[in-house]
Design a protein around this motif. Structure first.
Motif, short mmCIF file in Angstrom:
data_model
loop_
_atom_site.label_atom_id
_atom_site.label_comp_id
_atom_site.label_asym_id
_atom_site.label_seq_id
_atom_site.Cartn_x
_atom_site.Cartn_y
_atom_site.Cartn_z
N THR A 1 2.92 4.26 -3.60
CA THR A 1 1.96 5.26 -4.07
C THR A 1 2.52 6.16 -5.16
OG1 THR A 1 2.65 6.76 -2.30
CG2 THR A 1 0.76 5.33 -1.85
N THR A 2 3.81 6.04 -5.45
CA THR A 2 4.41 6.89 -6.47
C THR A 2 4.82 6.08 -7.68
OG1 THR A 2 6.70 6.69 -5.69
CG2 THR A 2 5.31 8.38 -4.64
N ASN B 1 -1.19 6.32 -11.39
CA ASN B 1 -1.64 6.04 -10.03
C ASN B 1 -3.16 5.96 -9.95
OD1 ASN B 1 -2.23 8.69 -10.34
ND2 ASN B 1 -1.18 9.42 -8.49
N THR B 2 -3.78 5.79 -11.11
CA THR B 2 -5.23 5.56 -11.13
C THR B 2 -5.52 4.47 -12.17
OG1 THR B 2 -5.59 7.28 -12.81
CG2 THR B 2 -5.78 7.93 -10.48
N PRO C 1 -0.52 -2.19 -5.77
CA PRO C 1 0.15 -1.96 -7.06
C PRO C 1 0.11 -3.19 -7.96
CG PRO C 1 1.74 -2.48 -5.39
CD PRO C 1 0.41 -2.44 -4.69
N ALA D 1 0.50 2.38 -9.72
CA ALA D 1 0.89 2.58 -8.33
C ALA D 1 -0.34 2.48 -7.44
CB ALA D 1 1.56 3.95 -8.16
N ASN D 2 -0.12 2.28 -6.14
CA ASN D 2 -1.25 2.16 -5.23
C ASN D 2 -2.00 3.47 -5.13
OD1 ASN D 2 -2.34 0.10 -3.19
ND2 ASN D 2 -2.34 2.01 -2.04
N GLY D 3 -3.30 3.39 -5.28
CA GLY D 3 -4.13 4.60 -5.21
C GLY D 3 -5.01 4.58 -3.99
N ALA D 4 -6.30 4.80 -4.20
CA ALA D 4 -7.23 4.88 -3.09
C ALA D 4 -7.53 3.52 -2.48
CB ALA D 4 -8.53 5.53 -3.55
N ASN E 1 0.81 -1.21 0.00
CA ASN E 1 0.00 0.00 0.00
C ASN E 1 0.85 1.27 0.00
OD1 ASN E 1 -2.40 -1.45 -0.02
ND2 ASN E 1 -2.52 -1.54 2.22
N ALA E 2 2.13 1.12 0.37
CA ALA E 2 3.02 2.28 0.40
C ALA E 2 3.57 2.63 -0.98
CB ALA E 2 4.17 2.04 1.37
N SER F 1 -6.88 -0.40 -1.15
CA SER F 1 -5.86 -1.04 -0.31
C SER F 1 -5.73 -2.51 -0.71
CB SER F 1 -6.24 -0.95 1.17
OG SER F 1 -6.25 0.39 1.59
#
Length: 237
Positions: free
Chosen positions: A14-15, A38-39, A46, A56-59, A11-12, A61
């Motif tokens: 995000t980038t 990231n969407t 991810p 990438a991880n977005g909203a 979940n980290a 989990s």
């Protein structure tokens, strides 16, 4: 252990920079060029949508039991977050040069050392055409007199490269190695990986793998060694 699934580091991610770094580490074919986002419309992140993009991880989990039939997910398999950093180092290439016994085929050596006879790769073997490369591989393989044995690129045996104990090291010459060929007089040098990079002509010094292990209550050394190294006889008091 299935319980090692750790969604925290997942979940980290995000980038897009972190996704690129992990994708490169995991050997994603087009990690260096695939678009990043990231969407997306998939359930969890991810992940990698082959031929399309890295997400990438977005909203959402990640969950240990979730999956997608359309994407290849990136998973952390350690309860220690430090084992799944967002910027992992370059993967370590495991050197796969092996020396066969007298009369032993490449396929047999690869089966014994890597679990697959098909890992025999004659390309790097045939590339050992210089005495310098032979010396380097011989030293890596622990040939007793590798530093002093005479070297040659011509001999009378069927295939090369090989070591005639007490006589000489023979670099690859006009002949080509084959996975099923062997000689009863020489110990052949075999590459046991489909990745040529695992069998370089100038392998680094062998890495000593630390083999301290802790037994459970009432557990013998032989049992611990069997579980961790595959051989009870490796117990060394």
């Amino acid at each position: 252990a299935a319980a090692n699934c750790n969604v925290g580091p997942q979940n980290a991610l995000t980038t897009i920079e972190a996704m690129r770094s992990v994708a490169v580490y995991l050997g994603v074919p087009d990690a260096a060029t695939a678009p990043l986002s990231n969407t997306n419309t998939f359930d969890d992140l991810p992940e990698y949508h082959r031929g399309e993009a890295l997400y990438a991880n977005g909203a959402n989990s990640s969950q240990c039991e979730s999956y997608s039939s359309k994407t290849e997910r990136f998973y952390c398999c350690s309860s220690d977050d430090a084992a799944c950093p967002p910027n992992p180092p370059a993967p370590v290439v495991v050197i796969q040069w092996h020396k066969g016994a007298l009369g032993q085929r490449c396929s047999a050596v690869c089966l014994a050392n890597t679990g697959a006879a098909a890992n025999c790769n004659v390309g790097p073997q045939n590339a050992l055409t210089t005495i310098e490369a032979m010396r380097s591989v011989a030293v890596y393989l622990g040939v007793p007199d590798a530093a002093t044995a005479p070297l040659s690129n011509t001999n009378t045996f069927d295939d090369l490269p090989e070591y005639h104990r007490g006589e000489a090291l023979y670099a690859n010459g006009a002949n080509s190695s084959q996975c099923e060929s062997y000689s009863s007089k020489t110990e052949r040098f075999y590459c046991c990986s489909s990745d040529d990079a695992a069998c370089p002509p100038n392998p680094p010094a062998p890495v000593v793998v630390i083999q301290w292990h802790k037994g459970a209550l009432g557990q013998r050394c032989s049992a611990v060694c069997l579980a961790n190294t595959g051989a009870a006889a490796n117990c060394n008091v």
